[in-house]
Design a protein around this motif. Structure first.
Motif, PDB file in Angstrom:
ATOM      1  N   ARG A  22      44.401  27.670  53.770  1.00 24.06           N
ATOM      2  CA  ARG A  22      45.230  28.576  54.571  1.00 24.06           C
ATOM      3  C   ARG A  22      45.177  28.131  56.025  1.00 24.06           C
ATOM      4  O   ARG A  22      44.111  27.922  56.582  1.00 24.06           O
ATOM      5  CB  ARG A  22      44.738  30.008  54.414  1.00 24.06           C
ATOM      6  CG  ARG A  22      44.893  30.447  52.950  1.00 24.06           C
ATOM      7  CD  ARG A  22      44.828  31.904  52.748  1.00 24.06           C
ATOM      8  NE  ARG A  22      45.989  32.519  53.373  1.00 24.06           N
ATOM      9  CZ  ARG A  22      46.037  33.798  53.680  1.00 24.06           C
ATOM     10  NH1 ARG A  22      45.014  34.575  53.445  1.00 24.06           N
ATOM     11  NH2 ARG A  22      47.108  34.308  54.233  1.00 24.06           N
ATOM     12  N   ILE A  23      46.342  27.977  56.615  1.00 20.82           N
ATOM     13  CA  ILE A  23      46.458  27.469  57.975  1.00 20.82           C
ATOM     14  C   ILE A  23      47.132  28.532  58.833  1.00 20.82           C
ATOM     15  O   ILE A  23      48.203  29.040  58.480  1.00 20.82           O
ATOM     16  CB  ILE A  23      47.267  26.159  57.979  1.00 20.82           C
ATOM     17  CG1 ILE A  23      46.533  25.130  57.110  1.00 20.82           C
ATOM     18  CG2 ILE A  23      47.476  25.654  59.388  1.00 20.82           C
ATOM     19  CD1 ILE A  23      47.337  23.936  56.747  1.00 20.82           C
ATOM     20  N   PHE A  24      46.489  28.868  59.952  1.00 14.53           N
ATOM     21  CA  PHE A  24      47.011  29.904  60.831  1.00 14.53           C
ATOM     22  C   PHE A  24      47.475  29.349  62.179  1.00 14.53           C
ATOM     23  O   PHE A  24      48.214  30.016  62.888  1.00 14.53           O
ATOM     24  CB  PHE A  24      45.957  30.993  61.046  1.00 14.53           C
ATOM     25  CG  PHE A  24      45.605  31.714  59.776  1.00 14.53           C
ATOM     26  CD1 PHE A  24      46.392  32.747  59.316  1.00 14.53           C
ATOM     27  CD2 PHE A  24      44.506  31.332  59.029  1.00 14.53           C
ATOM     28  CE1 PHE A  24      46.092  33.407  58.138  1.00 14.53           C
ATOM     29  CE2 PHE A  24      44.187  31.989  57.853  1.00 14.53           C
ATOM     30  CZ  PHE A  24      44.982  33.019  57.408  1.00 14.53           C
ATOM     31  N   TRP A  25      47.023  28.171  62.544  1.00 17.79           N
ATOM     32  CA  TRP A  25      47.378  27.539  63.818  1.00 17.79           C
ATOM     33  C   TRP A  25      47.724  26.088  63.567  1.00 17.79           C
ATOM     34  O   TRP A  25      47.156  25.445  62.676  1.00 17.79           O
ATOM     35  CB  TRP A  25      46.217  27.626  64.817  1.00 17.79           C
ATOM     36  CG  TRP A  25      45.829  29.023  65.140  1.00 17.79           C
ATOM     37  CD1 TRP A  25      44.827  29.739  64.557  1.00 17.79           C
ATOM     38  CD2 TRP A  25      46.441  29.892  66.079  1.00 17.79           C
ATOM     39  NE1 TRP A  25      44.776  30.989  65.082  1.00 17.79           N
ATOM     40  CE2 TRP A  25      45.756  31.123  66.026  1.00 17.79           C
ATOM     41  CE3 TRP A  25      47.502  29.756  66.967  1.00 17.79           C
ATOM     42  CZ2 TRP A  25      46.099  32.198  66.827  1.00 17.79           C
ATOM     43  CZ3 TRP A  25      47.837  30.830  67.768  1.00 17.79           C
ATOM     44  CH2 TRP A  25      47.135  32.034  67.688  1.00 17.79           C
ATOM     45  N   LYS A  26      48.619  25.533  64.371  1.00 13.96           N
ATOM     46  CA  LYS A  26      49.035  24.137  64.193  1.00 13.96           C
ATOM     47  C   LYS A  26      47.861  23.173  64.295  1.00 13.96           C
ATOM     48  O   LYS A  26      47.829  22.160  63.607  1.00 13.96           O
ATOM     49  CB  LYS A  26      50.092  23.773  65.225  1.00 13.96           C
ATOM     50  CG  LYS A  26      51.399  24.480  65.010  1.00 13.96           C
ATOM     51  CD  LYS A  26      52.383  24.120  66.110  1.00 13.96           C
ATOM     52  CE  LYS A  26      53.643  24.947  65.991  1.00 13.96           C
ATOM     53  NZ  LYS A  26      54.591  24.657  67.072  1.00 13.96           N
ATOM     54  N   GLU A  28      44.976  23.554  63.141  1.00 20.70           N
ATOM     55  CA  GLU A  28      44.131  23.653  61.943  1.00 20.70           C
ATOM     56  C   GLU A  28      44.626  22.759  60.812  1.00 20.70           C
ATOM     57  O   GLU A  28      43.986  22.678  59.769  1.00 20.70           O
ATOM     58  CB  GLU A  28      44.096  25.095  61.429  1.00 20.70           C
ATOM     59  CG  GLU A  28      43.384  26.057  62.334  1.00 20.70           C
ATOM     60  CD  GLU A  28      43.395  27.475  61.785  1.00 20.70           C
ATOM     61  OE1 GLU A  28      44.257  27.801  60.936  1.00 20.70           O
ATOM     62  OE2 GLU A  28      42.540  28.254  62.209  1.00 20.70           O
ATOM     63  N   TYR A  44      57.175  30.577  53.620  1.00 25.41           N
ATOM     64  CA  TYR A  44      57.261  32.032  53.620  1.00 25.41           C
ATOM     65  C   TYR A  44      57.171  32.668  52.228  1.00 25.41           C
ATOM     66  O   TYR A  44      57.192  33.868  52.091  1.00 25.41           O
ATOM     67  CB  TYR A  44      58.546  32.450  54.334  1.00 25.41           C
ATOM     68  CG  TYR A  44      58.559  33.867  54.801  1.00 25.41           C
ATOM     69  CD1 TYR A  44      57.563  34.352  55.638  1.00 25.41           C
ATOM     70  CD2 TYR A  44      59.564  34.719  54.423  1.00 25.41           C
ATOM     71  CE1 TYR A  44      57.575  35.661  56.061  1.00 25.41           C
ATOM     72  CE2 TYR A  44      59.583  36.031  54.845  1.00 25.41           C
ATOM     73  CZ  TYR A  44      58.595  36.499  55.666  1.00 25.41           C
ATOM     74  OH  TYR A  44      58.608  37.800  56.080  1.00 25.41           O
ATOM     75  N   ASP A  61      48.823  26.463  52.616  1.00 27.35           N
ATOM     76  CA  ASP A  61      49.478  27.743  52.855  1.00 27.35           C
ATOM     77  C   ASP A  61      49.764  27.881  54.340  1.00 27.35           C
ATOM     78  O   ASP A  61      48.871  28.119  55.147  1.00 27.35           O
ATOM     79  CB  ASP A  61      48.584  28.883  52.366  1.00 27.35           C
ATOM     80  CG  ASP A  61      49.198  30.243  52.573  1.00 27.35           C
ATOM     81  OD1 ASP A  61      50.194  30.365  53.314  1.00 27.35           O
ATOM     82  OD2 ASP A  61      48.665  31.208  52.006  1.00 27.35           O
ATOM     83  N   THR A  63      51.868  30.161  55.620  1.00 29.92           N
ATOM     84  CA  THR A  63      52.485  31.461  55.877  1.00 29.92           C
ATOM     85  C   THR A  63      51.955  32.113  57.154  1.00 29.92           C
ATOM     86  O   THR A  63      52.616  32.978  57.709  1.00 29.92           O
ATOM     87  CB  THR A  63      52.285  32.420  54.692  1.00 29.92           C
ATOM     88  OG1 THR A  63      50.890  32.574  54.441  1.00 29.92           O
ATOM     89  CG2 THR A  63      52.977  31.917  53.449  1.00 29.92           C
ATOM     90  N   GLY A  64      50.788  31.708  57.625  1.00 31.14           N
ATOM     91  CA  GLY A  64      50.222  32.281  58.837  1.00 31.14           C
ATOM     92  C   GLY A  64      50.817  31.733  60.118  1.00 31.14           C
ATOM     93  O   GLY A  64      50.576  32.259  61.189  1.00 31.14           O
ATOM     94  N   ILE A  65      51.606  30.674  59.999  1.00 28.38           N
ATOM     95  CA  ILE A  65      52.244  30.091  61.183  1.00 28.38           C
ATOM     96  C   ILE A  65      53.633  30.681  61.301  1.00 28.38           C
ATOM     97  O   ILE A  65      54.448  30.575  60.397  1.00 28.38           O
ATOM     98  CB  ILE A  65      52.320  28.550  61.072  1.00 28.38           C
ATOM     99  CG1 ILE A  65      50.917  27.974  61.060  1.00 28.38           C
ATOM    100  CG2 ILE A  65      53.136  27.974  62.219  1.00 28.38           C
ATOM    101  CD1 ILE A  65      50.872  26.484  60.927  1.00 28.38           C
ATOM    102  N   ASN A  66      53.912  31.296  62.427  1.00 28.62           N
ATOM    103  CA  ASN A  66      55.193  31.955  62.610  1.00 28.62           C
ATOM    104  C   ASN A  66      56.195  30.976  63.181  1.00 28.62           C
ATOM    105  O   ASN A  66      56.009  30.372  64.173  1.00 28.62           O
ATOM    106  CB  ASN A  66      55.031  33.136  63.556  1.00 28.62           C
ATOM    107  CG  ASN A  66      56.251  34.017  63.569  1.00 28.62           C
ATOM    108  OD1 ASN A  66      57.234  33.740  62.907  1.00 28.62           O
ATOM    109  ND2 ASN A  66      56.171  35.086  64.310  1.00 28.62           N
TER     110      ASN A  66
END
Length: 66
Positions: A22-26, A28, A44, A61, A63-66
């Motif tokens: 799971r990736i939330f920031w570029k 990462e 998405y 994943d 999905t955490g990156i907007n």
């Protein structure tokens, strides 16, 4: 946090992913050359078909990156 379901629109076929990252920031994003086997980024989770299935491979994943 709720459990995310990675499945096709029709819930068939089923896939067993070797790993889900799971990736939330570029910054990462893992070194893609270090991933053994295939990898597949998923966004998405709103696509028809089997766009998030990578049986036996790594799922990224995003999905955490907007």
């Amino acid at each position: 946090m709720s459990q995310i379901s990675y499945e096709s629109w029709g819930r068939y076929p089923k896939a067993e992913h070797k790993e889900i990252k799971r990736i939330f920031w570029k910054d990462e994003l893992p070194d893609l050359q270090s991933i053994e086997g295939s990898f597949l980024p998923v966004g998405y989770l709103k696509s028809y078909g089997d766009s998030c299935l990578n049986n036996g491979g790594t799922l990224l994943d995003m999905t955490g990156i907007n």
